[in-house]
Every structure is written in C-alpha cells, then in structure tokens.
Design a protein around this motif. Sequence first.
Motif, PDB file in Angstrom:
ATOM      1  N   TYR A   1       5.582   7.719  -3.137  1.00 51.69           N
ATOM      2  CA  TYR A   1       5.987   8.414  -1.933  1.00 51.69           C
ATOM      3  C   TYR A   1       4.605   9.130  -1.244  1.00 51.69           C
ATOM      4  CZ  TYR A   1      10.647   7.548  -3.463  1.00 51.69           C
ATOM      5  OH  TYR A   1      11.815   6.922  -3.780  1.00 51.69           O
TER       6      TYR A   1
ATOM      7  N   SER B   1      18.881   0.225  -6.724  1.00 46.41           N
ATOM      8  CA  SER B   1      17.506   0.054  -7.538  1.00 46.41           C
ATOM      9  C   SER B   1      17.236   1.801  -7.325  1.00 46.41           C
ATOM     10  CB  SER B   1      16.679  -0.681  -6.856  1.00 46.41           C
ATOM     11  OG  SER B   1      16.948  -2.059  -7.055  1.00 46.41           O
ATOM     12  N   ASN B   2      17.844   2.625  -6.665  1.00 48.37           N
ATOM     13  CA  ASN B   2      17.664   4.071  -6.398  1.00 48.37           C
ATOM     14  C   ASN B   2      16.226   4.469  -6.307  1.00 48.37           C
ATOM     15  OD1 ASN B   2      20.200   4.813  -7.318  1.00 48.37           O
ATOM     16  ND2 ASN B   2      19.842   4.228  -9.403  1.00 48.37           N
ATOM     17  N   TRP B   3      15.372   3.830  -5.511  1.00 44.27           N
ATOM     18  CA  TRP B   3      14.104   4.600  -4.936  1.00 44.27           C
ATOM     19  C   TRP B   3      14.789   4.810  -3.369  1.00 44.27           C
ATOM     20  CZ3 TRP B   3      13.633  -1.278  -5.766  1.00 44.27           C
ATOM     21  CH2 TRP B   3      13.769  -1.915  -4.608  1.00 44.27           C
ATOM     22  N   PHE B   4      14.068   5.758  -2.820  1.00 46.17           N
ATOM     23  CA  PHE B   4      14.726   6.407  -1.880  1.00 46.17           C
ATOM     24  C   PHE B   4      13.931   5.665  -0.401  1.00 46.17           C
ATOM     25  CE2 PHE B   4      17.271   9.464  -4.072  1.00 46.17           C
ATOM     26  CZ  PHE B   4      16.218   9.855  -4.796  1.00 46.17           C
ATOM     27  N   ASP B   5      14.833   5.377   0.489  1.00 43.71           N
ATOM     28  CA  ASP B   5      14.297   4.872   1.809  1.00 43.71           C
ATOM     29  C   ASP B   5      15.474   4.327   2.559  1.00 43.71           C
ATOM     30  OD1 ASP B   5      13.192   2.058   3.168  1.00 43.71           O
ATOM     31  OD2 ASP B   5      12.048   3.928   3.562  1.00 43.71           O
TER      32      ASP B   5
ATOM     33  N   SER C   1      21.459  10.450  -1.578  1.00 46.99           N
ATOM     34  CA  SER C   1      21.239  11.578  -2.340  1.00 46.99           C
ATOM     35  C   SER C   1      20.634  12.682  -1.531  1.00 46.99           C
ATOM     36  CB  SER C   1      20.049  11.192  -3.510  1.00 46.99           C
ATOM     37  OG  SER C   1      20.765  10.517  -4.635  1.00 46.99           O
TER      38      SER C   1
ATOM     39  N   GLN D   1       8.067   8.818  -8.871  1.00 47.13           N
ATOM     40  CA  GLN D   1       9.689   9.010  -8.952  1.00 47.13           C
ATOM     41  C   GLN D   1      10.162   7.872  -9.777  1.00 47.13           C
ATOM     42  OE1 GLN D   1      12.380   7.457  -6.122  1.00 47.13           O
ATOM     43  NE2 GLN D   1      14.007   7.692  -7.831  1.00 47.13           N
TER      44      GLN D   1
ATOM     45  N   HIS E   1      19.553   5.468  -0.813  1.00 49.66           N
ATOM     46  CA  HIS E   1      19.122   4.267  -1.889  1.00 49.66           C
ATOM     47  C   HIS E   1      19.950   3.309  -2.349  1.00 49.66           C
ATOM     48  CE1 HIS E   1      20.740   6.847  -5.332  1.00 49.66           C
ATOM     49  NE2 HIS E   1      20.718   7.843  -4.309  1.00 49.66           N
TER      50      HIS E   1
END
Lengths: 108, 118
Positions: free
Chosen positions: A36, B102-106, B35, A89, B99
């Motif tokens: 990020y 796949s648990n990446w944040f976007d 989250s 992350q 998320h």
Amino acid sequence: AIRMTQSPSSFSASTGDRVTITCRASQGISSYLAWYQQKPGKAPKLLIYAASTLQSGVPSRFSGSGSGTDFTLTISCLQSEDFATYYCQQYYSYPPLTFGGGTKVEIK
Amino acid sequence: QVQLVQSGAEVKKPGSSVKVSCKASGGTFSTYAISWVRQAPGQGLEWMGGIIPIFTTANYAQKFQGRVTITADKSTNTAYMELSSLRSEDTAVYYCASHGSSNWFDPWGQGTLVTVSS
C-alpha cells in the motif's frame, strides 16, 4: 501472529531514482502479500496484491516480487507523486492480518 | 465498485466509548468483509478486527479482545466499530476497509479521527 518487518524505515531519494523497499515475514506466507501507498492525511491505497500483481490503475513503474518470507517493492523511476509511506501486509494468516511498520520515502 | 464513507470526527473522555460507522455503496454488502484498521499519530497501521456481514460473526485482534465490538447492519449497508474503556493511547485515525476472501484491503474509507482527552 505473523510479524512483518520492513526496511529501511525511511530514506531519501531523488526524482528518477530506482528504489527498493524490503518486507520480511516471520514465517512463510507464500505470495499472500499486499503493498500500500499512503500520503499524509489520506487513507492507504492498494498498489500490489499477490506479491506481484499490479492493482488496476497503478502505474507500471511499481513492481513487486518475492515469495515465502522475503519480498520487495520496486519503483523503477521515482516520480514526485511517489513520495509517500509504503506498507506491506500479509494475508496468509487470518486472523489477524498484519502490516509492516512502514517505509517513508522522502525527497533528497 | 464499492465505496466506503465513514462518520465524522469524535472527541471522547477517558473511560468512555466511541462508535464509528462505515456506510458502503456499490457491490453486495453482505458478501465481502469489512475490517477496521487504526493509525495512531505518526505511527503505522494496526488491524483491529473484521466482519463478513452475511455471517455476522466478527474476528478480533487479540490486543483489542473484550474492548472492541464490530457489527454490521445489512439493511443499511453499514458496519460499525465500537471501542470501549477509551484511553489516551486510543487517539488515532480509524479506517474501515473492504476485503474479499483474499483479504487485501481495497477500497478504504476516508478515516475517522477519534481523540481521547480529558
């Protein structure tokens, strides 16, 4: 919990430089890593996921590599808008999801 | 495309609670996770916990267990984070982030500043 360690914590660079940021996981996370970018006063922005897949709309000067425990984010030709803080992350293990401590890229 | 809009800044007294909201538009709210991530002044990002609205059960970081409650209201497409027993160290910007599996944040919400001060 998986611990993520970034290095360096900060550094100075010039426009046009090629820069590399390192992220290390305390245990193997395959390719379950995201990067990020965060600018002051703004929310983080997703750059890369799955260690090397560029998010839509992100300039191609950004690239990611690595698997297992060692990862890198590379900016091939630093632009003025790239001066920011970068975070890795892991999402191999949930919960919890964990971030690296951040790397601040400053203007030399 | 999902967009997340958070509630406004809060000033709270030590020992009190704060509840921050995160309203989603676009996408199918119930099926993706939300989250909460906080950032103390000058510090890094810290995951607090998350919820998948369709399942209603939340997961929490051990550090916040017993002090944080994350909920979701499917009827209003809104997620909430309530933090109790506030102390000065809880002064931070609180972000919600979406998320998938796949648990990446976007994307991320715009952030909510919570200031704890007597």
